[in-house]
Write a protein that holds these residues in place. Structure first.
Motif: not given
Lengths: 73, 350
Positions: B56-59, B101-107
Motif C-alpha cells: 500500500y502506497l502513501p497518500r 498528490m498521492s503516490i500511485t502505482s503508475h507513478l
C-alpha cells in the motif's frame, strides 16, 4: 443510441484507417520493389505516414469510447 | 555531482518506504470473482507484487487548506478524517479533496522507467570515459545494445528530422524519452504490473514536455507560419491562422492520445480474450470452454509478442514525432514565396 453510434463510428474509423494504411503499404512495397536500395528511407517515411493516420483513427476511437460510456449525457 | 544525485535518489526511496504496508490480497468473495478488466490497467493506491501481495502506497492529500499524510488509504480512513466514497476519498464532513498528490502505482512505474534510464546511461557514460567504446570497441552485450540504441536515436531520428546545426542539443532528451517510454511499456508485459503509459496523465505530461521544448526552440519562421502565413492571399489568413494555431495544440494532443490508446488497448485485449474462456464456459458448458481455451491461450501468446513489439514501436513513434515536431519548429526556412505551398504540404500533421 450511444452504443449504436459508437459501433458505427468504430466501423467507419477502421474502414478509413484501413484504406489509408493499405494505400501507404501498397505504394511503399511498390517503391521498394522498384528501388530496393532505398528500402530503409522508404520504410521510415511509410512508418511516419502510417503513424499520422493512426493518430486520427485513435482520436476517433476515443470519441467512440466516450459515446459508448455515455460521457456528457 | 553524481554522488549527490545518487544520495538524493537513495533518500527519496527511503522516504517512500518509511512505512510500507504489505498485505496479502483480500480474500475473494463469490461476487468479486469476476475479472476486473479495467482494474488491470488503471491506477491504484497500492503497488501489486507477485503472488497476490499488495504494497500500500502513501497518500498525500491537500484538503480544506491542510496537508495530510497517511501511509495507506486504510490508515486515512482509520484516522477518522477521511471517508471512502464512490469517487474516492473525501473528508469526513463531505468536503472534496483539493489536491491529491498521492503516490500511485503508475507513478512508481514512471519512476522505475526514468531511474532505470538514468542509471543505464550513467553506467554507459562511465564506461565511455574509461575508454571502452571510444578507443576500443564496446565490450559486452549490454554495452553493444546501448550503443546500437543510442546511435539509432542520434542518426536515424535526431539527425534526420532536426536541422543539422541544432540536433545535438536534443539527442539527450530524445534518448531519455525513448528509453523511459520503452521501459514503461515493457513493464506492462509483467503479469502483475501495469504499463504507466496506459494512463493519460503520464502520456500527457510527456507530450507537454515535447510541446514546451518545441515552442521554446521555435524560430521566427515557425511563428511566422503560425500567425502570418507567407505567400497566401490576405483573406485566407482568416482561416489559416486559427487552423495553424489549433495545430500547435493538436500535435501534442495526438501524441499523448496515440501512446495512451495503444498501451491501454493492449492489456484490455489480452484480458478480454482470456475472458472468452469463461464466457464460453458459461454459454456452452465446461467442455467447450476448456476445449476452446487452447485456442484462446495460443491467441493470447501471439498477442503477447505483438504487444512487446508494439511497446517498442510506440516508444519509437513518440520519439520520432517529438523529433519531427521539434525539427519543424527549429527549422529556418530559406524559400521564396512560390515554394511555400510545397513546403507546407509537407508540414501537414496529425
Amino acid at each position: 443510441m450511444g452504443f449504436l453510434a459508437a459501433g458505427l463510428g468504430a466501423g467507419i474509423i477502421a474502414l478509413g484507417a484501413g484504406i489509408g494504411i493499405g494505400m501507404i503499404g501498397k505504394s511503399a512495397t511498390e517503391s521498394i520493389a522498384r528501388q530496393p536500395e532505398a528500402a530503409g528511407d522508404i520504410r521510415g517515411a511509410m512508418l511516419l505516414t502510417a503513424v499520422f493516420i493512426e493518430g486520427v483513427a485513435l482520436i476517433g476511437a476515443i470519441v467512440c469510447l466516450l459515446l459508448a460510456l455515455g460521457v456528457g449525457q | 555531482m553524481i554522488k549527490i544525485l545518487r544520495r538524493l535518489t537513495a533518500v527519496c526511496f527511503l522516504l517512500l518506504f518509511i512505512s510500507p504496508v504489505v498485505a496479502a490480497a483480500d480474500a475473494h468473495t463469490e461476487q468479486e470473482s469476476v475479472i476486473d478488466v479495467v482494474g488491470k490497467v488503471s491506477n491504484h493506491d497500492y503497488f501489486e507484487l507477485p503472488l497476490g501481495n499488495k504494497l500500500y502506497l502513501p497518500r498525500i492529500l491537500l484538503a480544506g487548506g491542510d496537508w495530510f499524510y497517511f501511509s495507506s488509504t486504510k490508515k486515512a480512513v482509520e484516522s477518522g478524517l477521511f471517508i471512502e466514497s464512490e469517487t474516492g476519498l473525501v473528508m469526513a464532513d463531505g468536503t472534496a479533496i483539493t489536491l491529491d498528490m498521492s503516490i500511485t502505482s503508475h507513478l512508481i512505474y514512471v519512476w522505475f522507467g526514468f531511474i532505470l534510464t538514468f542509471f543505464i546511461t550513467l553506467w554507459a557514460a562511465r564506461r565511455y570515459k574509461r575508454g571502452i567504446g571510444t578507443s576500443t570497441e564496446p565490450r559486452g552485450a549490454w554495452h553493444n545494445i546501448f550503443e546500437v540504441l543510442f546511435v539509432f536515436i542520434r542518426d536515424d531520428i535526431a539527425k534526420e528530422f532536426i536541422p543539422h546545426d541544432k540536433f545535438k542539443k536534443f539527442v539527450p532528451y530524445l534518448f531519455t524519452i525513448f528509453m523511459a517510454i520503452a521501459f514503461m511499456n515493457l513493464f506492462g508485459l509483467l503479469p502483475w504490473a501495469a504499463a504507466a503509459t496506459a494512463n493519460l496523465t503520464v502520456t500527457a505530461t510527456l507530450a507537454v514536455i515535447t510541446f514546451v521544448l518545441t515552442q521554446i526552440n521555435g524560430t521566427k519562421d515557425h511563428w511566422e507560419h503560425v500567425f502570418m502565413f507567407p505567400g497566401v492571399p490576405g483573406w485566407s489568413r482568416f482561416i489559416l491562422t486559427p487552423v495553424e494555431f489549433l495545430g500547435l495544440f493538436t500535435k501534442p494532443f495526438a501524441l499523448a492520445i496515440r501512446l495512451f490508446a495503444n498501451m491501454l488497448s493492449g492489456k484490455i485485449m489480452i484480458v478480454s480474450i482470456l475472458g472468452l474462456i469463461f464466457i464460453f464456459t458459461d454459454l456452452f458448458g465446461a467442455f467447450i470452454g476448456i476445449g476452446s481455451g487452447v485456442f484462446w491461450v495460443l491467441l493470447t501468446a501471439a498477442l503477447y509478442f505483438l504487444k512487446a513489439l508494439v511497446a517498442l514501436i510506440q516508444a519509437y513513434v513518440f520519439t520520432l514525432l517529438s523529433a519531427v515536431f521539434i525539427g519543424m519548429a527549429a527549422e529556418e526556412h530559406h524559400h521564396d514565396h512560390d515554394e511555400t505551398s510545397v513546403a507546407h504540404a509537407q508540414d501537414v500533421h496529425l
